[in-house]
Motif scaffolding. Structure first.
Motif, PDB file in Angstrom:
ATOM      1  N   ALA A   8       0.823  -1.202   0.000  1.00 22.66           N
ATOM      2  CA  ALA A   8       0.000   0.000   0.000  1.00 22.66           C
ATOM      3  C   ALA A   8       0.858   1.254   0.000  1.00 22.66           C
ATOM      4  CB  ALA A   8      -0.912   0.010   1.219  1.00 22.66           C
ATOM      5  N   VAL A   9       0.369   2.317  -0.633  1.00 23.26           N
ATOM      6  CA  VAL A   9       1.076   3.588  -0.626  1.00 23.26           C
ATOM      7  C   VAL A   9       0.096   4.703  -0.275  1.00 23.26           C
ATOM      8  CG1 VAL A   9       0.720   3.913  -3.095  1.00 23.26           C
ATOM      9  CG2 VAL A   9       2.528   5.170  -1.954  1.00 23.26           C
ATOM     10  N   ALA A  10       0.545   5.572   0.582  1.00 20.15           N
ATOM     11  CA  ALA A  10      -0.305   6.703   0.978  1.00 20.15           C
ATOM     12  C   ALA A  10       0.220   7.972   0.349  1.00 20.15           C
ATOM     13  CB  ALA A  10      -0.302   6.838   2.498  1.00 20.15           C
ATOM     14  N   VAL A  11      -0.702   8.814  -0.107  1.00 17.87           N
ATOM     15  CA  VAL A  11      -0.327  10.089  -0.714  1.00 17.87           C
ATOM     16  C   VAL A  11      -1.065  11.189   0.034  1.00 17.87           C
ATOM     17  CG1 VAL A  11      -0.274  11.431  -2.821  1.00 17.87           C
ATOM     18  CG2 VAL A  11      -0.042   8.968  -2.932  1.00 17.87           C
ATOM     19  N   ARG A 251      13.844   0.655  -6.047  1.00 25.87           N
ATOM     20  CA  ARG A 251      12.874  -0.223  -5.416  1.00 25.87           C
ATOM     21  C   ARG A 251      13.424  -1.641  -5.420  1.00 25.87           C
ATOM     22  NH1 ARG A 251       6.456  -1.072  -7.143  1.00 25.87           N
ATOM     23  NH2 ARG A 251       5.787  -1.844  -5.092  1.00 25.87           N
ATOM     24  N   VAL A 252      13.235  -2.348  -4.310  1.00 31.81           N
ATOM     25  CA  VAL A 252      13.771  -3.696  -4.164  1.00 31.81           C
ATOM     26  C   VAL A 252      12.642  -4.708  -4.261  1.00 31.81           C
ATOM     27  CG1 VAL A 252      15.077  -5.272  -2.678  1.00 31.81           C
ATOM     28  CG2 VAL A 252      15.654  -2.844  -2.726  1.00 31.81           C
ATOM     29  N   SER A 438       6.733  11.186  -1.870  1.00 29.24           N
ATOM     30  CA  SER A 438       5.892  10.144  -1.268  1.00 29.24           C
ATOM     31  C   SER A 438       6.323   8.754  -1.719  1.00 29.24           C
ATOM     32  CB  SER A 438       4.424  10.383  -1.629  1.00 29.24           C
ATOM     33  OG  SER A 438       3.912  11.489  -0.930  1.00 29.24           O
ATOM     34  N   ILE A 439       6.632   8.612  -2.998  1.00 23.61           N
ATOM     35  CA  ILE A 439       7.088   7.319  -3.510  1.00 23.61           C
ATOM     36  C   ILE A 439       8.425   6.947  -2.880  1.00 23.61           C
ATOM     37  CG2 ILE A 439       7.866   6.081  -5.568  1.00 23.61           C
ATOM     38  CD1 ILE A 439       4.859   6.399  -5.399  1.00 23.61           C
ATOM     39  N   SER A 440       9.301   7.931  -2.712  1.00 21.59           N
ATOM     40  CA  SER A 440      10.587   7.676  -2.079  1.00 21.59           C
ATOM     41  C   SER A 440      10.410   7.131  -0.667  1.00 21.59           C
ATOM     42  CB  SER A 440      11.420   8.961  -2.050  1.00 21.59           C
ATOM     43  OG  SER A 440      12.647   8.750  -1.368  1.00 21.59           O
ATOM     44  N   ARG A 445      10.433   2.245   3.092  1.00 23.31           N
ATOM     45  CA  ARG A 445       9.740   1.369   4.045  1.00 23.31           C
ATOM     46  C   ARG A 445       9.578  -0.039   3.479  1.00 23.31           C
ATOM     47  NH1 ARG A 445       6.230   5.790   4.158  1.00 23.31           N
ATOM     48  NH2 ARG A 445       4.588   4.539   3.181  1.00 23.31           N
ATOM     49  N   GLU A 446       9.238  -0.118   2.211  1.00 27.24           N
ATOM     50  CA  GLU A 446       9.047  -1.411   1.562  1.00 27.24           C
ATOM     51  C   GLU A 446      10.330  -2.227   1.587  1.00 27.24           C
ATOM     52  OE1 GLU A 446       6.902  -2.709  -2.546  1.00 27.24           O
ATOM     53  OE2 GLU A 446       8.711  -1.475  -2.761  1.00 27.24           O
ATOM     54  N   GLN A 447      11.466  -1.572   1.326  1.00 24.04           N
ATOM     55  CA  GLN A 447      12.749  -2.277   1.314  1.00 24.04           C
ATOM     56  C   GLN A 447      13.079  -2.852   2.682  1.00 24.04           C
ATOM     57  OE1 GLN A 447      16.028  -0.090  -0.371  1.00 24.04           O
ATOM     58  NE2 GLN A 447      17.573  -1.438   0.538  1.00 24.04           N
TER      59      GLN A 447
END
Length: 468
Positions: A8-11, A251-252, A438-440, A445-447
């Protein structure tokens, strides 16, 4: 910690109503400097994007050849480099494209998916074309002698299907806050989650300069087209480091690969596994012969047209049952096989005289790449998938003295069969500064979550503690 956490991604609300900013090398580019835009329906699957009809030049550049310790006194003039966009890989001679591909990866790590033969097969048989939402926009760099020094497989896309680095949530967020995510530029091998070079450059004294120029050309094209973003998926580790320096987000991801530790046979490999895992694999393999199935590994001329016609049925059965999309056409398999020859390995399962299942692999310089699998509709053979896709590939890699087997995306069940987690990467250039931030935050966090998951999976792996 479940893997599904990293989806999930929040903007934040400041994106509401904001128009895309065009930036390049830290400078904002006004719309008046962009020249033109591409109009497209950007929401919904497989809507074709119309590229510009004219040939696109991305500029002329000077290449400086340096002598010992940077001395240029022995050189009269710089070499000229012109960079342009072509709408089909057929506009580039196969030997010129392949020279760039081989030099980029190195002969020992030859990657069949980067060849002119594989990529042209996708275009010529209607797989990666405008009608399916993949508009070829390959970048070519030629010197003043018309020698091709670098190429990039690049596509203008109106959806995110067939990429295996999932950004649908990014598109949703972009759309929800009043901006369009599609079209976007995608640098990749369509429908192929295989790591390899993406900026393909000849091995000359100008190599680093050509690489930098090609990356800048991709960014410039992103700005020129006024699209949301540029994505480079499954690049090499060396490219990832260079692209980070040039402002790309990293992105990993994760895949499962089998590593050949100089094994002499399949049993030699099994001896590196824990006793319970070794026993399970032997039992699974015994069930194949107990079902009166015969396994074969076919290469090159051994694979006939009838094999590909039947394999296409297997492929469609797999995509239909998994609610997937049949990205590849029947003609693709025939065309690709005729161009790649012995680089194609087809594992087949026969019951009597009937072909009942198969797995498609391609052979690279040091790797077997497992790609597609399928069987007859309504057919069920316990453990056949494991045998055809994993164990046969391992045996072939040992026989051919290859370093590893890449078994494709997803599938934690691969771990217990000797395929361990490895990191994969993608690089992303987002034009809008706020959305980029935001993507950064999201990919960082995803990594962290993914690295934790990989650590847990390695600690609970099937190999003895003495095996690294």
């Amino acid at each position: 910690m479940p893997i599904a956490m990293a989806v999930a991604v929040a903007v934040s609300p400041p994106f509401l109503g904001r128009t895309l900013r065009k930036t390049f090398c830290g400078r904002r580019i006004p719309n008046s400097e962009v020249g033109f835009s591409i109009n497209a329906i950007f929401w919904g699957p497989k809507k074709a994007v119309e590229p510009t009809k004219q040939e696109i030049s991305l500029g002329d550049f000077s290449l400086s050849e340096l002598g010992v310790k940077g001395d240029r006194s022995s050189f009269d003039k710089d070499k000229k480099l012109s960079v342009r966009v072509v709408s089909s890989i057929s506009e580039i001679l196969p030997h010129e494209w392949d020279a760039c591909s081989i030099d980029a990866a190195g002969p020992d790590k030859f990657n069949p998916f980067l060849t002119h033969g594989f990529l042209s097969s996708l275009e010529e048989t209607g797989c990666a074309v405008k009608e399916t939402g993949w508009v070829p926009q390959h970048i070519v760099a030629q010197d003043d002698s018309d020698t091709v020094l670098g190429v990039i497989p690049l596509y203008l896309k109106s959806h995110s299907y067939g990429e295996y680095v999932f950004d649908h949530s990014w598109a949703d967020a972009y759309y929800s806050y009043g901006s369009r995510y599609y079209p976007k530029l995608q640098c990749c091998v369509p429908f192929t989650p295989v790591t390899g070079p993406r900026i393909l450059v000849r091995n000359t004294s100008y190599r680093d300069q050509v690489f930098d120029i090609l990356v800048s050309a991709m960014v410039a094209l992103t700005i020129k087209y006024q699209v949301s973003s540029l994505h480079i998926t499954f690049p090499s580790a060396d490219e990832v480091a260079k692209l980070k320096e040039k402002g790309f987000l990293q992105r990993v991801g994760m895949q499962y690969h089998w590593k050949n530790h100089n094994y002499r046979s399949f049993d030699d490999f099994l001896m590196d596994m824990k006793q319970s895992k070794r026993k399970t694999i032997r039992q699974e393999r015994k069930k194949i012969s107990a079902q009166n199935l015969t396994m074969k590994r076919l290469r090159g001329y051994e694979i006939k047209a009838k094999h590909w016609d039947t394999f296409y049925k297997f492929y469609r059965n797999t995509t239909d049952n998994k609610w997937g999309s049949a990205y590849l056409t029947r003609d693709f398999f025939h065309e690709m096989a005729s161009k790649l020859g012995d680089g194609v390995l087809l594992v087949t399962a026969e019951e009597g005289d009937e072909l009942v299942a198969g797995a498609l692999n391609l052979i690279g310089g040091d790797t077997i790449y497992g790609r597609l699998w399928g069987c007859l509709p309504r057919a069920y053979y316990p453990n056949l998938h494991f045998e055809a896709c994993y164990y046969q590939a391992i045996e072939a890699a040992i026989e051919l003295n290859l370093d590893k087997v890449e078994a494709g995306a997803q599938g934690e069940h691969k771990i217990q069969r000797g395929y361990m987690p490895v990191a994969t990467y993608s690089c992303h250039y987002i034009l809008d500064e706020g959305f980029r931030k935001s993507i950064s935050n999201f990919v960082i966090r995803e990594q962290a979550q993914l690295e934790y998951v990989m650590k847990v999976l390695h600690e609970s792996g099937p190999f003895k503690d003495t095996v690294t």
